[in-house]
Design an enzyme around this catalytic site. Structure first.
Site, PDB file in Angstrom:
ATOM      1  N   LYS A   1     -45.507   0.844  48.695  1.00 54.75           N
ATOM      2  CA  LYS A   1     -46.221   0.919  47.419  1.00 54.75           C
ATOM      3  C   LYS A   1     -46.285  -0.479  46.813  1.00 54.75           C
ATOM      4  O   LYS A   1     -45.295  -1.228  46.859  1.00 54.75           O
ATOM      5  CB  LYS A   1     -45.496   1.838  46.430  1.00 54.75           C
ATOM      6  CG  LYS A   1     -45.408   3.292  46.845  1.00 54.75           C
ATOM      7  CD  LYS A   1     -44.678   4.100  45.789  1.00 54.75           C
ATOM      8  CE  LYS A   1     -44.545   5.567  46.173  1.00 54.75           C
ATOM      9  NZ  LYS A   1     -43.795   6.340  45.145  1.00 54.75           N
ATOM     10  N   ASP A   2     -47.392  -0.813  46.187  1.00 53.10           N
ATOM     11  CA  ASP A   2     -47.504  -2.132  45.582  1.00 53.10           C
ATOM     12  C   ASP A   2     -46.439  -2.356  44.512  1.00 53.10           C
ATOM     13  O   ASP A   2     -45.799  -3.406  44.455  1.00 53.10           O
ATOM     14  CB  ASP A   2     -48.903  -2.358  45.007  1.00 53.10           C
ATOM     15  CG  ASP A   2     -49.318  -1.331  43.970  1.00 53.10           C
ATOM     16  OD1 ASP A   2     -48.747  -1.320  42.869  1.00 53.10           O
ATOM     17  OD2 ASP A   2     -50.223  -0.529  44.258  1.00 53.10           O
ATOM     18  N   ARG A   3     -46.193  -1.342  43.673  1.00 51.54           N
ATOM     19  CA  ARG A   3     -45.207  -1.526  42.600  1.00 51.54           C
ATOM     20  C   ARG A   3     -43.797  -1.674  43.157  1.00 51.54           C
ATOM     21  O   ARG A   3     -42.965  -2.349  42.559  1.00 51.54           O
ATOM     22  CB  ARG A   3     -45.295  -0.382  41.589  1.00 51.54           C
ATOM     23  CG  ARG A   3     -45.157   1.036  42.142  1.00 51.54           C
ATOM     24  CD  ARG A   3     -45.539   2.055  41.078  1.00 51.54           C
ATOM     25  NE  ARG A   3     -45.376   3.451  41.490  1.00 51.54           N
ATOM     26  CZ  ARG A   3     -46.311   4.169  42.094  1.00 51.54           C
ATOM     27  NH1 ARG A   3     -47.479   3.624  42.387  1.00 51.54           N
ATOM     28  NH2 ARG A   3     -46.091   5.442  42.403  1.00 51.54           N
TER      29      ARG A   3
ATOM     30  N   ASN B   1     -45.357   4.505  35.314  1.00 53.03           N
ATOM     31  CA  ASN B   1     -46.280   3.988  36.322  1.00 53.03           C
ATOM     32  C   ASN B   1     -47.613   3.615  35.673  1.00 53.03           C
ATOM     33  O   ASN B   1     -48.250   2.634  36.050  1.00 53.03           O
ATOM     34  CB  ASN B   1     -46.514   5.026  37.409  1.00 53.03           C
ATOM     35  CG  ASN B   1     -45.288   5.291  38.256  1.00 53.03           C
ATOM     36  OD1 ASN B   1     -44.403   4.447  38.375  1.00 53.03           O
ATOM     37  ND2 ASN B   1     -45.208   6.480  38.832  1.00 53.03           N
TER      38      ASN B   1
ATOM     39  N   THR C   1     -41.161   5.744  39.551  1.00 49.58           N
ATOM     40  CA  THR C   1     -41.039   4.658  40.516  1.00 49.58           C
ATOM     41  C   THR C   1     -41.038   3.269  39.892  1.00 49.58           C
ATOM     42  O   THR C   1     -40.163   2.448  40.161  1.00 49.58           O
ATOM     43  CB  THR C   1     -42.172   4.766  41.551  1.00 49.58           C
ATOM     44  OG1 THR C   1     -42.024   5.992  42.273  1.00 49.58           O
ATOM     45  CG2 THR C   1     -42.140   3.605  42.532  1.00 49.58           C
TER      46      THR C   1
END
Length: 550
Positions: A169-171, A107, A86
């Site tokens: 998702k934060d990323r 990640n 991701t």
């Protein structure tokens, strides 16, 4: 007003119940304006190109079908780096760079200075606004080593362009927002969307109003049921699994319930809901300075569904169909809000997906799982036996393994000898195809195969491991007997959708030319007439651009 497509119980609940009050309709673009008023860059987390092709006949009229028939679709597009996860994929989208430039190699990886594992968007100097923050939570893009298209757009417009990104998702949000944009991410402890102190100290009023409405609570007590008739799922691998409910043991919405919302359609409905609120709250596409705005949207639900059930499952199939209907509603909203000829979109994915190992085995394909803990324990034991008790490994977050240079020197060993001993042992283990060593990357280079090229692009000399392990096709790191994953240089993990649509800028059609996700940033830079990001290595997809956008 759009209504939920999730369940019969939710059909009467307006999706915008907690959104900011509608702002005045945007003024028409000036006749001299040639750039889009709003560029939307959308990533569907964990969507392989194969699923778009397989299920396209069941799509409705306004979502994926609109992109496929009214936009430009590259049928051979790839996330062209070796570690397809991701963070790496999201970083590629708007930097136009490979990991060897942008520095997001996984990640999670190991910080060489401390020897400890770090998270890709971890920044202990910053916290979520109004939310609990763990030290390893993703709060900033500090570890991203290059700029993004949004950063260049902000620079070119004297910081007047608005760059917003939102994700489950934060990323997903942070790596699309870049250094100068603003990221909002789903908080699994509260169900809110929140930003961090990297971007601001307090949320604007429109965010506070949105949070006060608590739209995340509307799913409580509901079940995920099939969208289509049973016959539509006849070719899927699994039987009926639609027994997933949104609840908590506490009997009311709480952290357990909010976390469960991430495992199905609700997280994507909420993300698009919040994106609408951002468009209205920030007047995206109606910038008073008359400059383009950029909205990044990363839809996380499909990745969670595929991990849990596999991309061959009925759950994944149904989720994609629901996502299609959500997109149709969002595109219709943009038509009305910004004007059908005022916005453009790029839709892609951060990575593809392998089928679950058990499904592949039933197809008589060599597939399996490599237990990471057992693999590393065996490797450490082998190296200790080979080098008189030495412990040359400092840490590992597979596929990256990090060597301890000090321990190697103290033992009087040569790094290349340790690398080779580790590589030979690893390649003899079940499920392991290849091992790339630091020496191989730095001295020998790629041998010319596609895999070698992708692995070299994915290796950063300061962040990546001294050994990078590649599993055999359809094998994956992990244990257990269910679910699926991704992360390899094989085509099922690299092949992703790449679609562009915009009446005034994009020529519709199916394009068979090879394309990469890193081509998105330079192509949009050409459309927006701004400088491409510094690390961008992709090409401008001139074949899809209309004359004024070239």
């Amino acid at each position: 007003m759009k209504t939920s497509l999730l369940l019969p119980l939710a059909l009467s609940i307006p999706l915008h119940a907690a959104a900011a009050p509608a702002a005045p309709a945007p003024a028409p673009a000036s006749a001299s304006s040639s750039a889009p008023k709003l560029v939307v860059v959308m990533a569907v987390d964990g969507l392989p190109q194969e699923q778009v092709v397989r299920y396209r006949d069941q799509f409705g009229q306004g979502g994926f079908r609109r992109l496929l028939e009214g936009g430009a679709w590259f049928t051979d597009a790839h996330q062209a780096h070796g570690t397809t996860v991701t963070a790496v994929g999201h970083a590629a989208i708007l930097t136009g760079a490979y990991p060897n430039q942008h520095g997001i190699v996984a990640n999670n990886w190991v910080d060489r200075a401390t020897g400890q594992q770090v998270y890709c968007t971890e920044d202990r100097d910053h916290k979520y606004i109004g939310e609990e923050t763990d030290p390893s939570d993703g709060t900033s893009p500090a570890r991203l080593r290059v700029d993004t298209l949004g950063d260049q757009l902000r620079y070119a417009t004297g910081n007047r362009a608005r760059v917003i990104a939102v994700s489950g998702k934060d990323r997903g949000a942070i790596l699309l927002a870049g250094k100068g944009g603003t990221a909002y991410m789903y908080m699994e402890s509260s169900g809110n969307f929140a930003s961090s102190t990297w971007y601001m100290q307090q949320h604007p009023q429109w965010v506070q109003r949105y949070q006060a409405g608590k739209p995340q609570d509307r799913y409580y007590g509901q079940k995920w049921t099939p969208l289509l008739a049973d016959s539509a799922y006849a070719n899927d691998a699994e039987g009926p699994l639609f027994n997933f409910s949104y609840y908590s043991e506490g009997g009311k919405p709480d952290a357990d319930y909010y976390k469960r919302l991430k495992e199905g359609p609700p997280v994507d409905e909420l993300t698009l809901d919040f994106a609408r609120a951002a468009i209205e709250g920030e007047a995206l596409g109606a910038n008073p300075a008359g400059v383009p705005d950029l909205l990044g949207v990363s839809l996380s639900g499909h990745d969670y569904v595929n991990h849990r059930h596999g991309p061959e499952s009925r759950m994944s199939h149904d989720h994609l169909q629901r996502l299609d209907r959500m997109l149709a509603g969002f595109f219709s909203y943009l038509d009305k809000r910004v004007g059908a000829d005022g916005w453009m979109i790029v839709l892609t994915a951060d990575h593809g997906f392998a089928n679950s190992a058990e499904f592949s085995q039933r197809q008589r394909i060599d597939a399996g799982r490599v237990d990471s803990k057992k693999l590393m324990a065996g490797l450490e034991q082998h190296l200790a036996a080979t080098f008189n008790g030495a412990k040359p490994i400092t840490n590992a977050v597979l596929p990256n393994i990090y060597l301890d240079g000090g321990a190697i020197d103290k033992a009087g060993l040569k790094r290349a000898d340790v690398e080779q001993a580790a590589s030979r042992w690893l390649q003899a283990q079940a499920g392991i195809a290849d091992v790339y060593t630091r020496t191989r990357f730095e001295e020998s280079g790629a041998t010319g195969t596609r895999q070698d090229l992708l692995m070299r692009r994915g290796w950063h000399r300061h962040e990546s491991g001294d050994l990078v392990v590649v599993t055999r096709p359809y094998w994956a790191f992990g244990s257990g007997t269910g679910g699926a994953t991704h992360g390899t240089p094989y085509r099922y993990d690299t092949s992703v959708p790449l679609m562009m649509m915009g009446k005034r800028w994009i020529a519709p059609g199916n394009y068979t030319q090879y394309a990469e996700v890193v081509d998105i940033a330079p192509t949009l830079a050409a459309v927006l007439k701004v400088r491409a990001p510094a690390g961008a290595e992709g090409r401008v997809l001139t074949e899809v651009l209309r004359g004024s956008a070239r």
